[in-house]
Design a protein around this motif. Sequence first.
Motif, mmCIF file in Angstrom:
data_model
loop_
_atom_site.group_PDB
_atom_site.id
_atom_site.type_symbol
_atom_site.label_atom_id
_atom_site.label_comp_id
_atom_site.label_asym_id
_atom_site.label_seq_id
_atom_site.Cartn_x
_atom_site.Cartn_y
_atom_site.Cartn_z
ATOM 1 N N ARG A 93 7.219 -6.027 -1.617
ATOM 2 C CA ARG A 93 6.711 -4.721 -1.180
ATOM 3 C C ARG A 93 7.122 -4.405 0.256
ATOM 4 O O ARG A 93 7.180 -5.288 1.114
ATOM 5 N N ILE B 33 5.689 -1.578 2.933
ATOM 6 C CA ILE B 33 4.618 -0.605 3.133
ATOM 7 C C ILE B 33 4.841 0.081 4.477
ATOM 8 O O ILE B 33 4.836 -0.579 5.525
ATOM 9 N N GLN C 119 -3.392 0.180 3.680
ATOM 10 C CA GLN C 119 -2.129 -0.542 3.605
ATOM 11 C C GLN C 119 -2.292 -1.938 3.015
ATOM 12 O O GLN C 119 -1.385 -2.439 2.332
ATOM 13 N N TRP D 62 -4.437 -2.603 0.635
ATOM 14 C CA TRP D 62 -4.530 -2.303 -0.803
ATOM 15 C C TRP D 62 -3.128 -2.141 -1.393
ATOM 16 O O TRP D 62 -2.792 -2.748 -2.404
ATOM 17 N N ALA D 63 -2.311 -1.329 -0.727
ATOM 18 C CA ALA D 63 -0.949 -1.106 -1.222
ATOM 19 C C ALA D 63 -0.116 -2.379 -1.180
ATOM 20 O O ALA D 63 0.721 -2.623 -2.059
ATOM 21 N N GLY E 173 -1.342 -2.072 -6.382
ATOM 22 C CA GLY E 173 -0.275 -1.735 -5.462
ATOM 23 C C GLY E 173 1.110 -1.898 -6.056
ATOM 24 O O GLY E 173 2.057 -1.229 -5.639
ATOM 25 N N LEU F 49 2.737 1.370 -7.290
ATOM 26 C CA LEU F 49 2.749 2.494 -6.352
ATOM 27 C C LEU F 49 4.128 2.841 -5.800
ATOM 28 O O LEU F 49 4.220 3.606 -4.838
ATOM 29 N N ALA G 84 -0.140 6.843 -0.265
ATOM 30 C CA ALA G 84 -1.539 6.427 -0.322
ATOM 31 C C ALA G 84 -2.324 7.059 0.817
ATOM 32 O O ALA G 84 -1.796 7.298 1.904
ATOM 33 N N ALA H 224 -7.627 3.665 0.165
ATOM 34 C CA ALA H 224 -7.073 2.937 -0.977
ATOM 35 C C ALA H 224 -7.005 3.789 -2.244
ATOM 36 O O ALA H 224 -7.523 3.424 -3.298
#
Length: 310
Positions: free
Chosen positions: A164, A166, A260, A262-263, A269, A272, A277, A281
Amino acid sequence: MGAYLSMIGQSFPGKPKFKTEDIPDLSGKVIIVTGANTGIGKETAKALLLRNAKVYIAARSQEKSEQAIKDLEKETGKTAVFLKLDLADLPSIKAAAEEFKSKETQLHVLFNNAGVMIPPVEQLTAQGYDLQFGTNVLGHFYFTKLLIPTLVETAKTTPEGKVRVITTSSSGHLFHGLDFATFKDSPKRKKLGTTRLYAQSKFGNIVFANELGRRYGDSIVSVSLNPGNIQSDLQRYTKGIQRTLILSILYPTPYGAVTQLWAGTSKEGLELNGKYAIPWARVGPARKDTADPQLGKELWEWLEEQVKDI
Protein backbone atom coordinates in the motif's frame (compact mmCIF):
# COMPACT_ATOMS: atom_id res chain seq x y z
CA MET A 1 -20.59 26.82 -2.62
CA GLY A 2 -20.42 23.06 -3.20
CA ALA A 3 -16.77 22.97 -2.10
CA TYR A 4 -17.56 24.74 1.15
CA LEU A 5 -20.49 22.44 1.90
CA SER A 6 -18.35 19.38 1.20
CA MET A 7 -15.59 20.68 3.47
CA ILE A 8 -18.07 21.43 6.27
CA GLY A 9 -19.54 17.95 5.90
CA GLN A 10 -16.09 16.40 6.41
CA SER A 11 -15.17 18.75 9.27
CA PHE A 12 -17.59 17.29 11.80
CA PRO A 13 -17.51 13.52 11.23
CA GLY A 14 -18.59 12.32 14.67
CA LYS A 15 -16.84 9.57 16.60
CA PRO A 16 -14.39 7.25 14.81
CA LYS A 17 -15.64 3.69 14.27
CA PHE A 18 -12.09 2.49 13.56
CA LYS A 19 -9.63 2.74 16.44
CA THR A 20 -5.91 2.11 16.63
CA GLU A 21 -6.73 -0.97 18.70
CA ASP A 22 -8.32 -2.42 15.56
CA ILE A 23 -5.00 -2.48 13.68
CA PRO A 24 -3.93 -6.09 13.09
CA ASP A 25 -0.59 -7.44 14.22
CA LEU A 26 2.09 -6.07 11.90
CA SER A 27 5.01 -8.29 12.88
CA GLY A 28 7.39 -8.63 9.95
CA LYS A 29 5.98 -5.58 8.15
CA VAL A 30 8.33 -2.78 7.07
CA ILE A 31 6.70 0.64 6.91
CA ILE A 32 7.89 4.16 6.09
CA VAL A 33 6.08 7.24 7.38
CA THR A 34 7.29 10.54 5.95
CA GLY A 35 7.14 13.45 8.37
CA ALA A 36 6.78 11.12 11.34
CA ASN A 37 8.92 13.22 13.67
CA THR A 38 5.86 15.26 14.64
CA GLY A 39 2.09 15.59 14.46
CA ILE A 40 -0.08 13.11 12.57
CA GLY A 41 2.96 11.23 11.30
CA LYS A 42 4.27 10.68 14.80
CA GLU A 43 0.88 9.41 15.96
CA THR A 44 0.79 7.09 12.95
CA ALA A 45 4.24 5.74 13.77
CA LYS A 46 3.20 5.21 17.39
CA ALA A 47 0.20 3.10 16.43
CA LEU A 48 2.27 1.04 14.00
CA LEU A 49 4.99 0.40 16.56
CA LEU A 50 2.39 -0.74 19.08
CA ARG A 51 1.35 -3.36 16.52
CA ASN A 52 4.95 -4.56 16.06
CA ALA A 53 5.79 -3.03 12.69
CA LYS A 54 9.32 -1.97 11.81
CA VAL A 55 8.85 1.76 11.26
CA TYR A 56 11.12 4.19 9.45
CA ILE A 57 10.67 7.84 10.36
CA ALA A 58 11.58 9.67 7.16
CA ALA A 59 12.16 13.35 7.90
CA ARG A 60 14.53 16.24 7.32
CA SER A 61 15.57 17.04 10.89
CA GLN A 62 17.73 14.39 12.52
CA GLU A 63 17.53 16.16 15.89
CA LYS A 64 13.72 16.26 15.92
CA SER A 65 13.50 12.72 14.61
CA GLU A 66 15.84 11.34 17.26
CA GLN A 67 13.75 13.06 19.93
CA ALA A 68 10.60 11.61 18.40
CA ILE A 69 12.19 8.14 18.40
CA LYS A 70 13.01 8.53 22.10
CA ASP A 71 9.46 9.67 22.85
CA LEU A 72 7.97 6.77 20.93
CA GLU A 73 10.27 4.29 22.62
CA LYS A 74 9.02 5.44 26.02
CA GLU A 75 5.40 5.17 24.86
CA THR A 76 5.59 1.88 22.97
CA GLY A 77 8.69 0.03 24.09
CA LYS A 78 9.68 -0.19 20.40
CA THR A 79 12.40 1.68 18.51
CA ALA A 80 11.73 3.35 15.17
CA VAL A 81 14.51 3.95 12.62
CA PHE A 82 15.51 7.39 11.34
CA LEU A 83 15.75 7.91 7.57
CA LYS A 84 17.03 11.33 6.53
CA LEU A 85 14.69 12.71 3.87
CA ASP A 86 14.29 16.29 2.65
CA LEU A 87 11.30 16.30 0.31
CA ALA A 88 12.20 19.81 -0.88
CA ASP A 89 15.51 18.62 -2.36
CA LEU A 90 15.46 15.98 -5.10
CA PRO A 91 19.03 14.64 -4.57
CA SER A 92 18.20 14.20 -0.87
CA ILE A 93 15.20 12.11 -1.86
CA LYS A 94 17.35 9.90 -4.06
CA ALA A 95 19.88 9.46 -1.25
CA ALA A 96 17.10 8.54 1.19
CA ALA A 97 15.67 5.90 -1.12
CA GLU A 98 19.12 4.42 -1.71
CA GLU A 99 19.82 4.39 2.03
CA PHE A 100 16.55 2.57 2.70
CA LYS A 101 17.16 0.01 -0.05
CA SER A 102 20.65 -0.67 1.33
CA LYS A 103 19.00 -1.76 4.59
CA GLU A 104 15.74 -3.38 3.50
CA THR A 105 14.54 -5.64 0.71
CA GLN A 106 10.87 -5.23 1.56
CA LEU A 107 8.42 -2.35 2.00
CA HIS A 108 4.82 -3.16 2.89
CA VAL A 109 3.36 0.30 3.40
CA LEU A 110 4.54 3.78 2.44
CA PHE A 111 2.72 6.61 4.16
CA ASN A 112 3.27 9.81 2.16
CA ASN A 113 2.26 11.83 5.19
CA ALA A 114 4.62 14.82 5.33
CA GLY A 115 3.56 18.21 4.09
CA VAL A 116 3.94 21.95 4.30
CA MET A 117 0.98 24.37 4.49
CA ILE A 118 0.77 28.06 3.53
CA PRO A 119 4.41 29.09 4.06
CA PRO A 120 5.48 32.55 2.84
CA VAL A 121 4.97 32.59 -0.92
CA GLU A 122 8.63 33.45 -1.48
CA GLN A 123 9.77 30.04 -0.24
CA LEU A 124 10.90 27.55 -2.89
CA THR A 125 12.43 24.09 -2.97
CA ALA A 126 16.16 23.63 -3.55
CA GLN A 127 15.46 23.21 -7.27
CA GLY A 128 13.19 26.25 -7.56
CA TYR A 129 9.75 24.66 -7.39
CA ASP A 130 6.91 26.13 -5.40
CA LEU A 131 7.65 24.89 -1.89
CA GLN A 132 4.21 23.38 -1.37
CA PHE A 133 3.88 21.63 -4.71
CA GLY A 134 7.54 20.66 -4.73
CA THR A 135 7.36 19.11 -1.27
CA ASN A 136 3.84 17.74 -1.11
CA VAL A 137 3.56 16.40 -4.66
CA LEU A 138 6.86 16.27 -6.56
CA GLY A 139 8.89 15.18 -3.53
CA HIS A 140 6.51 12.37 -2.64
CA PHE A 141 6.20 11.31 -6.28
CA TYR A 142 9.96 10.95 -6.62
CA PHE A 143 10.34 9.10 -3.33
CA THR A 144 7.53 6.74 -4.28
CA LYS A 145 8.89 6.23 -7.80
CA LEU A 146 12.28 5.18 -6.45
CA LEU A 147 10.64 2.70 -4.08
CA ILE A 148 8.19 1.18 -6.57
CA PRO A 149 10.51 -1.74 -7.48
CA THR A 150 10.78 -2.65 -3.80
CA LEU A 151 7.03 -2.29 -3.30
CA VAL A 152 6.23 -4.48 -6.32
CA GLU A 153 8.65 -7.19 -5.24
CA THR A 154 7.27 -7.11 -1.70
CA ALA A 155 3.72 -7.54 -2.99
CA LYS A 156 4.74 -10.89 -4.46
CA THR A 157 5.55 -12.15 -0.95
CA THR A 158 2.26 -11.15 0.74
CA PRO A 159 -0.78 -13.46 1.01
CA GLU A 160 -3.00 -10.92 -0.73
CA GLY A 161 -0.40 -9.97 -3.34
CA LYS A 162 -0.66 -6.31 -2.40
CA VAL A 163 1.25 -3.53 -0.69
CA ARG A 164 0.00 0.00 0.00
CA VAL A 165 0.91 3.62 -0.65
CA ILE A 166 -1.18 6.05 1.39
CA THR A 167 -0.97 9.71 0.40
CA THR A 168 -2.23 12.48 2.69
CA SER A 169 -4.26 15.18 0.99
CA SER A 170 -6.74 17.63 2.53
CA SER A 171 -10.22 19.06 2.14
CA GLY A 172 -8.28 22.09 0.92
CA HIS A 173 -8.02 20.34 -2.47
CA LEU A 174 -11.60 21.44 -3.12
CA PHE A 175 -10.57 25.05 -3.73
CA HIS A 176 -8.06 24.88 -6.58
CA GLY A 177 -7.11 22.56 -9.44
CA LEU A 178 -3.79 22.29 -11.26
CA ASP A 179 -2.09 25.14 -13.09
CA PHE A 180 1.14 23.72 -14.48
CA ALA A 181 2.49 27.24 -15.02
CA THR A 182 2.65 27.77 -11.24
CA PHE A 183 4.54 24.63 -10.22
CA LYS A 184 7.86 26.48 -10.58
CA ASP A 185 8.54 30.05 -9.52
CA SER A 186 6.96 32.72 -11.72
CA PRO A 187 4.96 35.95 -11.35
CA LYS A 188 1.83 33.87 -11.96
CA ARG A 189 2.76 31.57 -9.06
CA LYS A 190 3.24 34.50 -6.71
CA LYS A 191 -0.06 36.04 -7.82
CA LEU A 192 -1.86 32.79 -7.06
CA GLY A 193 -0.92 33.18 -3.39
CA THR A 194 0.12 30.72 -0.75
CA THR A 195 -3.38 29.54 0.24
CA ARG A 196 -4.37 28.57 -3.31
CA LEU A 197 -0.93 27.07 -3.87
CA TYR A 198 -1.59 24.85 -0.86
CA ALA A 199 -4.97 23.82 -2.26
CA GLN A 200 -3.31 23.05 -5.60
CA SER A 201 -0.73 20.81 -3.94
CA LYS A 202 -3.41 18.86 -2.08
CA PHE A 203 -5.36 18.47 -5.33
CA GLY A 204 -2.14 17.21 -6.89
CA ASN A 205 -1.74 14.62 -4.13
CA ILE A 206 -5.05 13.03 -5.11
CA VAL A 207 -4.32 13.12 -8.85
CA PHE A 208 -0.93 11.48 -8.24
CA ALA A 209 -2.41 8.81 -5.95
CA ASN A 210 -5.13 7.98 -8.47
CA GLU A 211 -2.63 7.67 -11.31
CA LEU A 212 -0.35 5.49 -9.20
CA GLY A 213 -3.33 3.22 -8.61
CA ARG A 214 -4.08 3.05 -12.34
CA ARG A 215 -0.52 2.18 -13.26
CA TYR A 216 0.36 -0.24 -10.46
CA GLY A 217 -2.99 -1.38 -9.07
CA ASP A 218 -2.16 -5.04 -9.65
CA SER A 219 0.31 -4.89 -6.78
CA ILE A 220 0.02 -1.45 -5.10
CA VAL A 221 -3.13 -0.24 -3.35
CA SER A 222 -2.92 3.54 -3.70
CA VAL A 223 -5.20 5.65 -1.51
CA SER A 224 -5.43 9.40 -0.93
CA LEU A 225 -7.19 10.89 2.06
CA ASN A 226 -8.31 13.84 4.10
CA PRO A 227 -7.02 13.24 7.67
CA GLY A 228 -9.46 15.78 9.10
CA ASN A 229 -9.03 19.18 10.70
CA ILE A 230 -6.20 18.33 13.05
CA GLN A 231 -3.92 20.19 15.46
CA SER A 232 -0.36 19.83 14.16
CA ASP A 233 2.74 21.73 13.12
CA LEU A 234 1.05 22.46 9.78
CA GLN A 235 -0.57 25.51 11.35
CA ARG A 236 2.76 27.13 12.19
CA TYR A 237 2.44 29.68 9.37
CA THR A 238 -1.11 30.77 10.21
CA LYS A 239 -1.58 34.14 11.91
CA GLY A 240 -4.21 36.42 13.38
CA ILE A 241 -7.89 35.78 12.69
CA GLN A 242 -7.04 32.99 10.27
CA ARG A 243 -5.20 31.13 13.04
CA THR A 244 -8.03 31.73 15.52
CA LEU A 245 -10.65 30.39 13.12
CA ILE A 246 -8.60 27.35 12.13
CA LEU A 247 -7.72 26.37 15.68
CA SER A 248 -11.36 26.63 16.73
CA ILE A 249 -12.37 23.64 14.57
CA LEU A 250 -9.39 21.36 15.07
CA TYR A 251 -9.44 17.87 16.56
CA PRO A 252 -6.63 16.48 18.76
CA THR A 253 -3.63 15.17 16.80
CA PRO A 254 -4.29 11.41 17.36
CA TYR A 255 -7.54 11.71 15.39
CA GLY A 256 -5.50 12.62 12.32
CA ALA A 257 -3.88 9.22 12.20
CA VAL A 258 -7.13 7.25 12.24
CA THR A 259 -8.10 7.44 8.57
CA GLN A 260 -4.65 6.76 7.16
CA LEU A 261 -4.10 3.87 9.56
CA TRP A 262 -7.42 2.40 8.45
CA ALA A 263 -6.43 2.72 4.80
CA GLY A 264 -2.91 1.46 5.46
CA THR A 265 -3.53 -1.52 7.74
CA SER A 266 -7.12 -2.75 7.72
CA LYS A 267 -8.59 -5.56 5.63
CA GLU A 268 -11.04 -3.04 4.14
CA GLY A 269 -8.10 -0.90 3.09
CA LEU A 270 -7.06 -3.53 0.55
CA GLU A 271 -10.20 -2.65 -1.45
CA LEU A 272 -9.53 1.09 -1.58
CA ASN A 273 -7.25 1.39 -4.60
CA GLY A 274 -7.97 4.71 -6.31
CA LYS A 275 -10.35 5.79 -3.56
CA TYR A 276 -10.37 8.94 -1.43
CA ALA A 277 -10.82 8.41 2.30
CA ILE A 278 -12.31 10.95 4.69
CA PRO A 279 -12.72 11.27 8.48
CA TRP A 280 -13.05 8.99 10.15
CA ALA A 281 -12.11 5.86 8.23
CA ARG A 282 -14.66 5.95 5.41
CA VAL A 283 -14.71 6.53 1.69
CA GLY A 284 -15.93 9.93 0.56
CA PRO A 285 -16.06 12.25 -2.40
CA ALA A 286 -13.11 14.19 -3.75
CA ARG A 287 -13.48 16.79 -6.47
CA LYS A 288 -14.59 14.96 -9.60
CA ASP A 289 -11.78 16.34 -11.75
CA THR A 290 -9.14 14.67 -9.54
CA ALA A 291 -10.26 11.39 -11.15
CA ASP A 292 -9.70 12.57 -14.75
CA PRO A 293 -7.37 9.94 -16.33
CA GLN A 294 -6.03 12.43 -18.86
CA LEU A 295 -5.08 14.88 -16.10
CA GLY A 296 -3.46 12.03 -14.18
CA LYS A 297 -1.42 11.08 -17.24
CA GLU A 298 -0.35 14.68 -17.84
CA LEU A 299 0.69 15.23 -14.24
CA TRP A 300 2.60 11.92 -14.08
CA GLU A 301 4.48 12.76 -17.28
CA TRP A 302 5.34 16.22 -15.97
CA LEU A 303 6.60 14.74 -12.70
CA GLU A 304 8.67 12.15 -14.56
CA GLU A 305 10.24 14.89 -16.63
CA GLN A 306 11.35 16.80 -13.52
CA VAL A 307 13.29 13.88 -12.03
CA LYS A 308 14.71 12.16 -15.10
CA ASP A 309 18.22 13.61 -14.69
CA ILE A 310 18.59 13.50 -10.91
